[in-house]
Structures are given as structure tokens and as C-alpha cells.
Write an enzyme that holds these catalytic residues in place. Structure first.
Site, PDB file in Angstrom:
ATOM      1  N   GLU A  34      11.951  -0.177   4.774  1.00  0.00           N
ATOM      2  CA  GLU A  34      12.880  -1.287   4.601  1.00  0.00           C
ATOM      3  C   GLU A  34      12.182  -2.645   4.561  1.00  0.00           C
ATOM      4  OE1 GLU A  34      16.221  -0.346   7.162  1.00  0.00           O
ATOM      5  OE2 GLU A  34      16.836  -2.460   6.886  1.00  0.00           O
TER       6      GLU A  34
ATOM      7  N   MET B  59       0.846  -1.196   0.000  1.00  0.00           N
ATOM      8  CA  MET B  59       0.000   0.000   0.000  1.00  0.00           C
ATOM      9  C   MET B  59       0.886   1.253   0.000  1.00  0.00           C
ATOM     10  SD  MET B  59      -3.444  -0.928   2.025  1.00  0.00           S
ATOM     11  CE  MET B  59      -2.865  -0.672   3.680  1.00  0.00           C
TER      12      MET B  59
ATOM     13  N   VAL C  99      11.031  -7.233   9.452  1.00  0.00           N
ATOM     14  CA  VAL C  99      12.227  -6.384   9.493  1.00  0.00           C
ATOM     15  C   VAL C  99      12.051  -5.403  10.646  1.00  0.00           C
ATOM     16  CG1 VAL C  99      13.621  -4.716   8.201  1.00  0.00           C
ATOM     17  CG2 VAL C  99      12.526  -6.624   7.007  1.00  0.00           C
TER      18      VAL C  99
ATOM     19  N   GLN D 285      -2.513 -11.996   8.056  1.00  0.00           N
ATOM     20  CA  GLN D 285      -2.717 -11.787   6.613  1.00  0.00           C
ATOM     21  C   GLN D 285      -2.132 -12.962   5.831  1.00  0.00           C
ATOM     22  OE1 GLN D 285      -2.725  -7.970   4.354  1.00  0.00           O
ATOM     23  NE2 GLN D 285      -0.588  -8.457   3.990  1.00  0.00           N
TER      24      GLN D 285
ATOM     25  N   HIS E  73       9.335  -3.382   3.109  1.00  0.00           N
ATOM     26  CA  HIS E  73       8.917  -3.631   1.724  1.00  0.00           C
ATOM     27  C   HIS E  73      10.137  -3.943   0.841  1.00  0.00           C
ATOM     28  CE1 HIS E  73       5.701  -0.709   3.113  1.00  0.00           C
ATOM     29  NE2 HIS E  73       4.990  -1.757   2.763  1.00  0.00           N
TER      30      HIS E  73
ATOM     31  N   TYR F   9       4.119   3.977   0.754  1.00  0.00           N
ATOM     32  CA  TYR F   9       4.888   4.584   1.832  1.00  0.00           C
ATOM     33  C   TYR F   9       5.982   3.591   2.234  1.00  0.00           C
ATOM     34  CZ  TYR F   9       5.598   8.446   5.002  1.00  0.00           C
ATOM     35  OH  TYR F   9       6.121   9.553   5.617  1.00  0.00           O
TER      36      TYR F   9
ATOM     37  N   LYS G 205       5.196  -9.802   9.725  1.00  0.00           N
ATOM     38  CA  LYS G 205       4.617  -8.898  10.731  1.00  0.00           C
ATOM     39  C   LYS G 205       3.091  -8.999  10.668  1.00  0.00           C
ATOM     40  CE  LYS G 205       4.413  -4.275  10.527  1.00  0.00           C
ATOM     41  NZ  LYS G 205       3.013  -3.926  10.893  1.00  0.00           N
ATOM     42  N   ASP G 206       2.561  -9.111   9.442  1.00  0.00           N
ATOM     43  CA  ASP G 206       1.121  -9.311   9.281  1.00  0.00           C
ATOM     44  C   ASP G 206       0.853 -10.812   9.141  1.00  0.00           C
ATOM     45  OD1 ASP G 206       0.426  -6.557   9.294  1.00  0.00           O
ATOM     46  OD2 ASP G 206       1.217  -6.394   7.270  1.00  0.00           O
TER      47      ASP G 206
ATOM     48  N   GLY H  46       5.228 -10.038   4.365  1.00  0.00           N
ATOM     49  CA  GLY H  46       5.992  -9.948   5.609  1.00  0.00           C
ATOM     50  C   GLY H  46       5.255 -10.636   6.751  1.00  0.00           C
TER      51      GLY H  46
HETATM   52  O1  PAF Z   1      -0.149  -5.722   3.495  1.00  0.00           O
HETATM   53  C1  PAF Z   1      -0.596  -4.812   2.771  1.00  0.00           C
HETATM   54  O2  PAF Z   1       0.053  -3.797   2.534  1.00  0.00           O
HETATM   55  C2  PAF Z   1      -1.979  -4.967   2.151  1.00  0.00           C
HETATM   56  O3  PAF Z   1      -2.855  -5.602   3.024  1.00  0.00           O
HETATM   57  C3  PAF Z   1      -1.959  -5.678   0.781  1.00  0.00           C
HETATM   58  C4  PAF Z   1      -1.448  -7.092   0.894  1.00  0.00           C
HETATM   59  C5  PAF Z   1      -1.071  -4.892  -0.178  1.00  0.00           C
HETATM   60  C6  PAF Z   1      -3.379  -5.727   0.211  1.00  0.00           C
HETATM   61  O4  PAF Z   1      -3.907  -4.450   0.040  1.00  0.00           O
END
Ligand code: PAF
Length: 289
Positions: A35, A30, A176, A153, A37, A32, A149-150, A147
Site C-alpha cells: 500500500e 524495488m 503509510v 533517502q 507504493h 513487492y 519512511k525512508d 515515502g
Molecule cells: O526506496 C527504494 O525502493 C529504492 O531505494 C529506490 C529509490 C527504488 C532506488 O533503488
């Protein structure tokens, strides 16, 4: 680096890649970028011929009282970071491009969702799987990078991919961290100076729990109390949850065994932070401690 903003542009790029049978590593974000990402990008670079990143702040995964409007955005900076860190194709659609008309079908997550952030953020994971279904169909990745961290997800996305036979391998990438242990997050910018000093206590509380488990503690409630107490004593944040489940199934446990997750969310004044530890536990060892 090529930048695609329209659905037709990204489809054209992907069709060309598929004709040459190139492997595609996909990093959905999403924006912004930080490190965390960029680590996903460097992991994707290792095993794929082409790396595609998407930047899209997905309105469907934000609740009415959440921070969709306030979510930090800096596309100029993101484009430079993506370009300088090995992204080959950046997909940067406008909201109207991804949701050009009302959806006529709805995706609904039914497992691994009524716990942790899923319970607190109603509809959040429905929004995540909806946008990822669109993105997976557009990008047709060989591998997609997420990652840890989520972690919830990842558990939900692994379920999605399995349920609907998406031909993509989900790669779990370790969290990270800043030097002091705070998990990197786009939302860390919302912390006040004082909160930023306190925030590493989240990771420390999880490490303390991990050490106790490694020393033999197996009672989930005792571990939850220990983690909550550390955060309450060492930060001004309010504990939203501390929970322990099997991973990635996210089922409740009477005693710790196998792969487990201890996860927490803490509300600071303007930022809600999450963190977790995934630990492999052997219930037969150190039962009595
Ligand atoms: O983890 C994120 O940044 C978001 O949930 C994702 C996977 C890009 C879906 O919008």
C-alpha cells in the site's frame, strides 16, 4: 499499461511523451508492492498526466552481507497491482540491462550519509544515487515520489537533485501504516508472529517522544533514552540506532529547534525495521520542562 524491459523501449516511450509535453510522475521502487507504493502512485496520479513506475532490485545498494538474494520478489503480482492502480508505463529491467558493463564513473554521497542507515550500511546511498541518476535520465520525470519512511533517502535524493540540477521536483509522501501503526514495508513479511505483535511499539515509542517534545522536552539524549527503553521493554528486537538530527540537513543538535527527525532501526531475527517522526519544534516554547 505498457511494460518496458529494455532501455531502448523506455527511451522510445519517454521521447513520445516529451513530444506531447506530458507531465510525468515517477515512482521508483524495488517491487513487492504494498500500500505504501500504491499511495505514491495515487499521489503521482493527482498531479501528472502520465505515471511511470520502475521495479528494479538494485544490487548496488545492498552490502555483501545484506538481503539482495533474499529480497522478496513477485513480478506477476506487481504487474497486476501496477496495472490496477493507475500506472501507465512500468519499467521492469533486468540487472544486466541497467548495468550492462562495469561503470567507468562512481557516484559518492558525501553529506547526510554518515548517520542513521547510511553509517550502518556502507555504500548503500552511493548505490541509491547511482541507480536514481540512471532512472532520472531515462524517465525525465516532472515529479518523483518518495515515502517518508525512508527519510534519509529523501534527504540524500534532495541533495542529489540540487547538486546536479535535475529538473525534477521531489515529493515527500507521508509513511503509510498498518492499523496498529507499524510502517508498511516489504520486509514486514520476515517478522515472526510474535515479532509482528511487538513491532507496533516502534511507532508508539516515536509518538511518545513526539508527545514529550510537544510538552516541552528539548534534550535529544533524554528523548533517545526514552525511545530505546520503550523498544527494549516492549520488543525482542535489538535497537540498532535511535538518533535525532535536523531535517533534511541531518546535522547533530544540542537542543531541538526547527524541523527535526527522530529515527530508529531495530533488528528482529530476520528483519531490520526502520521508522521515524519528523517534527517541527520551536525551541523558545516550554524551555523548562
Ligand atoms: O526506496 C527504494 O525502493 C529504492 O531505494 C529506490 C529509490 C527504488 C532506488 O533503488
Amino acid at each position: 499499461m505498457k511494460i518496458a524491459t529494455k532501455i531502448e523501449d523506455i527511451q522510445e516511450q519517454i521521447t513520445l511523451l516529451k513530444q506531447s509535453s506530458s507531465s510525468i510522475g515517477f515512482v521508483p521502487t524495488m517491487g513487492y508492492l504494498h500500500e505504501g507504493h500504491l499511495t505514491l502512485v495515487s499521489e503521482a496520479r493527482k498531479n501528472n498526466e502520465v505515471v511511470v513506475m520502475s521495479i528494479f532490485v538494485n544490487p548496488l545498494q545492498f552490502g555483501p552481507n545484506e538481503d539482495f538474494d533474499r529480497y522478496p520478489r513477485d513480478y506477476e503480482r506487481d504487474i497486476e497491482l501496477a496495472r490496477n492502480n493507475g500506472v501507465d508505463i512500468l519499467f521492469l529491467p533486468e540487472t544486466g540491462e541497467m548495468y550492462s558493463r562495469d561503470l567507468s564513473t562512481r557516484m559518492s554521497v558525501i553529506e547526510r550519509v554518515n548517520v542513521l542507515c547510511g553509517r550502518k550500511r556502507e555504500g548503500h546511498f552511493d548505490g541509491v544515487v547511482t541507480v536514481l541518476t540512471k532512472l532520472f535520465h531515462l524517465i525525465q520525470p516532472t515529479r518523483a515520489y518518495f515515502g517518508l519512511k525512508d527519510a534519509q533517502q529523501i534527504a540524500v535524493v534532495e541533495g542529489l537533485v540540487k547538486d546536479y540540477f535535475f529538473p525534477v521536483e521531489i515529493i515527500r509522501v507521508p509513511t503509510v501504516r498498518e492499523k496498529d501503526g507499524l510502517a508498511k514495508s516489504s520486509r514486514n513479511v520476515y517478522l515472526s508472529e510474535k515479532e509482528r505483535v511487538e513491532a507496533p511499539a516502534l511507532h508508539q515509542s516515536l509518538l511518545k517522544a513526539k508527545n514529550s517534545i510537544q510538552a516541552g522536552l528539548r534534550d535529544p539524549q533524554q528523548i533517545i533514552s526514552m525511545v530505546s527503553e520503550t523498544i527494549n521493554n516492549e520488543t525482542s528486537g535489538i535497537v540498532d540506532y535511535v538518533e535525532i538530527y535536523s531535517f533534511p540537513g541531518l546535522k547533530e543538535l544540542d537542543t531541538l529547534d526547527g524541523e527535526i527527525i527522530i529515527a530508529l532501526a531495530v533488528q528482529f531475527e530476520k528483519a531490520r525495521l526502520i521508522d521515524n517522526q519528523i517534527i517541527t519544534v520551536n525551541a523558545k516554547e516550554n524551555k523548562n520542562v
